[in-house]
Design an enzyme around this catalytic site. Structure first.
Site, PDB file in Angstrom:
ATOM      1  N   THR A 395       4.841  31.790   7.775  1.00  0.00           N
ATOM      2  CA  THR A 395       5.214  32.737   8.815  1.00  0.00           C
ATOM      3  C   THR A 395       4.805  32.170  10.171  1.00  0.00           C
ATOM      4  O   THR A 395       3.993  31.260  10.249  1.00  0.00           O
ATOM      5  CB  THR A 395       4.516  34.096   8.549  1.00  0.00           C
ATOM      6  OG1 THR A 395       4.837  34.528   7.237  1.00  0.00           O
ATOM      7  CG2 THR A 395       4.913  35.176   9.532  1.00  0.00           C
ATOM      8  N   GLU A 415       8.855  33.653   4.332  1.00  0.00           N
ATOM      9  CA  GLU A 415       7.875  33.983   3.295  1.00  0.00           C
ATOM     10  C   GLU A 415       7.016  32.770   2.954  1.00  0.00           C
ATOM     11  O   GLU A 415       6.070  32.502   3.658  1.00  0.00           O
ATOM     12  CB  GLU A 415       8.524  34.574   2.045  1.00  0.00           C
ATOM     13  CG  GLU A 415       7.575  34.950   0.934  1.00  0.00           C
ATOM     14  CD  GLU A 415       6.455  35.900   1.347  1.00  0.00           C
ATOM     15  OE1 GLU A 415       5.639  36.241   0.504  1.00  0.00           O
ATOM     16  OE2 GLU A 415       6.368  36.276   2.516  1.00  0.00           O
ATOM     17  N   ASP A 435       7.464  39.262  -2.480  1.00  0.00           N
ATOM     18  CA  ASP A 435       6.470  40.140  -1.872  1.00  0.00           C
ATOM     19  C   ASP A 435       6.441  41.515  -2.536  1.00  0.00           C
ATOM     20  O   ASP A 435       5.644  42.374  -2.138  1.00  0.00           O
ATOM     21  CB  ASP A 435       6.745  40.312  -0.371  1.00  0.00           C
ATOM     22  CG  ASP A 435       5.853  39.424   0.476  1.00  0.00           C
ATOM     23  OD1 ASP A 435       5.041  38.677  -0.086  1.00  0.00           O
ATOM     24  OD2 ASP A 435       5.967  39.474   1.715  1.00  0.00           O
ATOM     25  N   SER A 460       5.095  44.276   3.797  1.00  0.00           N
ATOM     26  CA  SER A 460       4.793  43.099   4.604  1.00  0.00           C
ATOM     27  C   SER A 460       3.403  43.205   5.198  1.00  0.00           C
ATOM     28  O   SER A 460       2.867  44.297   5.392  1.00  0.00           O
ATOM     29  CB  SER A 460       5.819  42.964   5.734  1.00  0.00           C
ATOM     30  OG  SER A 460       5.465  41.909   6.623  1.00  0.00           O
ATOM     31  N   SER A 461       2.821  42.057   5.510  1.00  0.00           N
ATOM     32  CA  SER A 461       1.555  42.010   6.250  1.00  0.00           C
ATOM     33  C   SER A 461       1.782  41.824   7.743  1.00  0.00           C
ATOM     34  O   SER A 461       0.832  41.958   8.527  1.00  0.00           O
ATOM     35  CB  SER A 461       0.690  40.855   5.740  1.00  0.00           C
ATOM     36  OG  SER A 461       0.343  41.035   4.394  1.00  0.00           O
ATOM     37  N   GLY A 482       0.133  34.291   8.492  1.00  0.00           N
ATOM     38  CA  GLY A 482      -0.985  34.108   7.577  1.00  0.00           C
ATOM     39  C   GLY A 482      -0.870  34.850   6.270  1.00  0.00           C
ATOM     40  O   GLY A 482      -1.865  35.007   5.563  1.00  0.00           O
ATOM     41  N   GLY A 483       0.322  35.355   5.915  1.00  0.00           N
ATOM     42  CA  GLY A 483       0.438  36.085   4.663  1.00  0.00           C
ATOM     43  C   GLY A 483      -0.470  37.301   4.683  1.00  0.00           C
ATOM     44  O   GLY A 483      -0.607  37.977   5.701  1.00  0.00           O
TER      45      GLY A 483
END
Length: 577
Positions: A395, A415, A435, A460-461, A482-483
């Site tokens: 990301t 992703e 995800d 989502s983060s 950073g996921g």
């Protein structure tokens, strides 16, 4: 722990101006690279992004009279070329936009969607067990309908000043003439991610002599330029309808685990426009993305931290980092359990962010980190099944302020590294559907909030953020890739800016501490030894972070101009005029 009363929303909306004090520098043991991206203040406009070529492209649009959203289109187009391991035309995004004239913050949701035919068993083996993540990652069924371009088109129609076709010029030229492979892209090309060894990636990244491209080589991508020209001429339909759409469908249907995407799925995609999720943080207002984004978890973590005395500490104080870690763990526990696509599940946003609930969660911070905290029970909360989502990284984030004071904060992704490893039209397809929870049902049959469903958007983060003062004047914009660590990266950056009064570059360069469940990791070499020892005494033993690095980018209003910060862990810069 010292608790303080949460500030009232009514107070934060009162009309008075907040002047930030002079910035201080972080006393933590950061390496020399922490000064990368440091810029002199810019009086008119600024772009901070993960690659200098993208920053220059955005500034070119702004100098030509374009808006922040106009520049965002070109920045994303260039990043998709020079940072394809992180984002691109085949991915999704979240944006928050500040309108300087109305002082309103709008959230745009360009998250990918599952095909209409997707079922909760999308990533299940024949015996019902979850499919191995690696095989799912590389399969056609991992790809969701891409939403970043459609989202940008919606935002540009709302707030753009330049003609849409003019916003792909720099990216198309770089793709045609060639660009110098940046260090981070070169590392990903020659890294261990399985997508880098996928057939499409091997074909793209292999030179005529059979060797791989490395940083410093010149790479051309004429197919990408052709795709950009089609999107420039046709808008989102150039990607979601016609020959490129047909190629996307065909590519996802290939292989042993084909996807179920159809042309109708692509053509029917619609981004979402909502009010941003804004909540008080001491004397400021923090606005972030809403819906299934990471904004809810970030806001809860901030709400918990706001009850502590972290604003009376410094970046070298282990107690401040302990408070960040414990707030993160508590917020992650709730976010991982309750959050899913609000079109499919009920999100207890008001309950999670209620002052009394935040105070109850903060009371669990304690003095020593214990076992992983369980989720809480906020008011009006549903009871979904247990979540089993695996969230890799891949990301990027950028921030833009235009000459009129309008602001874009946007996090965008394919992703994982290079998405699914499959390419169409010179760009990588996302693997965003991984995800979703791989175990969609609890033993009693209760579905997880993030279970797969046709047309659903995975949790989502990503949490792009804009910070305002009490009069709703712009203060700062920030965010990070950073996921699942995005929440932690953003939290420490905002604490650095607002509580520790750091300048933009020092806040972006702060060490990372990711605390989720029983796991504590971070930039162990960047913390001072005394800080590490103090954390260990509080039950937190850091181990080196093995997840995607942060890529925090910040623009901070300082007087009548702007200062920027670019995360030294990436190739980015912050520049303005």
């Amino acid at each position: 722990m010292i608790l303080k009363a949460l500030p009232a929303v009514a107070l934060l909306l009162s009309a008075c101006t907040v002047n930030l004090p002079a910035p201080t520098q972080s006393p933590v043991a950061t390496p020399a690279a922490a000064t990368t991206g440091k810029t002199t203040p810019a009086p008119h406009a600024m772009v901070a992004a993960a690659n200098p070529m993208a920053v220059d492209a955005g500034l070119e649009v702004l100098r030509a009279g374009g808006s922040a959203v106009d520049a965002a289109v070109e920045v994303q187009a260039v990043l998709g070329l020079v940072e394809p391991q992180s984002s691109g035309l085949g991915g999704g995004a979240f944006m928050v936009y500040y309108d300087a004239a109305t002082r309103k913050v709008t959230a745009y949701d360009g998250r990918e969607t599952a095909p209409a035919a997707a079922t909760p068993a999308l990533f299940s083996e024949a015996d019902g067990r979850p499919e191995p993540f690696r095989s799912a990652l590389l399969s056609g069924r991992s790809t969701g309908v891409p939403g970043a371009i459609a989202m940008l088109a919606m935002a540009q129609a709302d707030h753009g000043k330049r003609p849409w076709p003019s916003l792909f010029t720099r990216a198309a030229r770089l793709a045609t003439d060639g660009f110098v492979v940046p260090p981070r892209m070169g590392a990903a090309i020659n890294g261990r991610a399985p997508q880098a060894a996928a057939p499409d990636a091997v074909a793209y990244f292999t030179k005529p002599d059979g060797t791989r491209y490395v940083a410093g080589d010149t790479l051309r991508n004429p197919a990408y330029a052709a795709t950009l020209r089609r999107i420039a001429a046709e808008g989102p339909a150039g990607l979601l309808d016609g020959p490129i759409a047909a190629a996307i469908v065909a590519r996802t249907h290939e292989g042993a685990r084909p996807g179920a995407m159809t042309l109708a799925d692509l053509k029917s995609y619609r981004p979402r426009r909502t009010e941003a999720l804004c909540r008080p943080y001491r004397v400021h207002i923090v606005c972030t993305a809403a819906t299934e984004s990471g904004g809810i978890g970030l806001q809860e973590a901030l709400g918990i931290v706001a009850t502590t005395d972290i604003d009376r500490r410094t970046p070298a104080d282990p107690q401040g980092w302990f408070q960040i870690a414990q707030a993160s763990r508590l917020a992650y526990a709730d976010r991982d359990y309750f959050v899913g696509d609000p079109a499919f599940v009920r999100l207890p946003v008001a309950g999670l962010l209620a002052p009394d609930y935040l105070a109850k969660r903060a009371a669990l911070i304690g003095t020593v980190a214990g076992p992983a905290p369980d989720h809480g029970q906020p008011a009006a909360a549903p009871a979904p099944g247990v979540d089993a989502t695996v969230e890799p990284g891949g990301t990027t984030h950028f921030v833009i302020v235009d000459a009129a004071g309008n602001v874009v904060s946007m996090t965008t992704t394919v992703e994982s590294i290079f998405g699914s490893g499959r390419m169409v039209g010179g760009f990588f397809l996302n693997n965003q559907l991984t995800d979703f929870s791989f175990a969609p049902l609890s033993p009693d049959g209760t579905p997880a909030a993030n279970a797969v469903a046709g047309g659903k958007r995975p949790r989502s983060s990503m949490a792009p953020t804009i910070i305002l003062d009490r009069s709703r004047a712009f203060v700062a914009a920030a965010g990070s890739p950073g996921g699942p660590a995005i929440q932690a990266y953003n939290l420490k950056a905002i604490v650095g800016l607002l509580d520790w009064k750091l300048d933009a570059q020092a806040a972006a360069a702060l060490p990372n501490l990711v605390a989720r469940g029983d796991r504590f990791s971070g930039d162990t070499a960047m913390f001072a030894p005394a800080t590490v020892a103090g954390l260990a005494a509080r039950g937190i033993t850091l181990r080196p972070d093995d997840r995607e690095n942060s890529g925090v980018h910040i623009i901070l209003r300082r007087g009548k101009g702007y200062e920027g910060g670019a995360d030294p862990r990436r190739d980015g810069v912050a520049k303005g005029f």
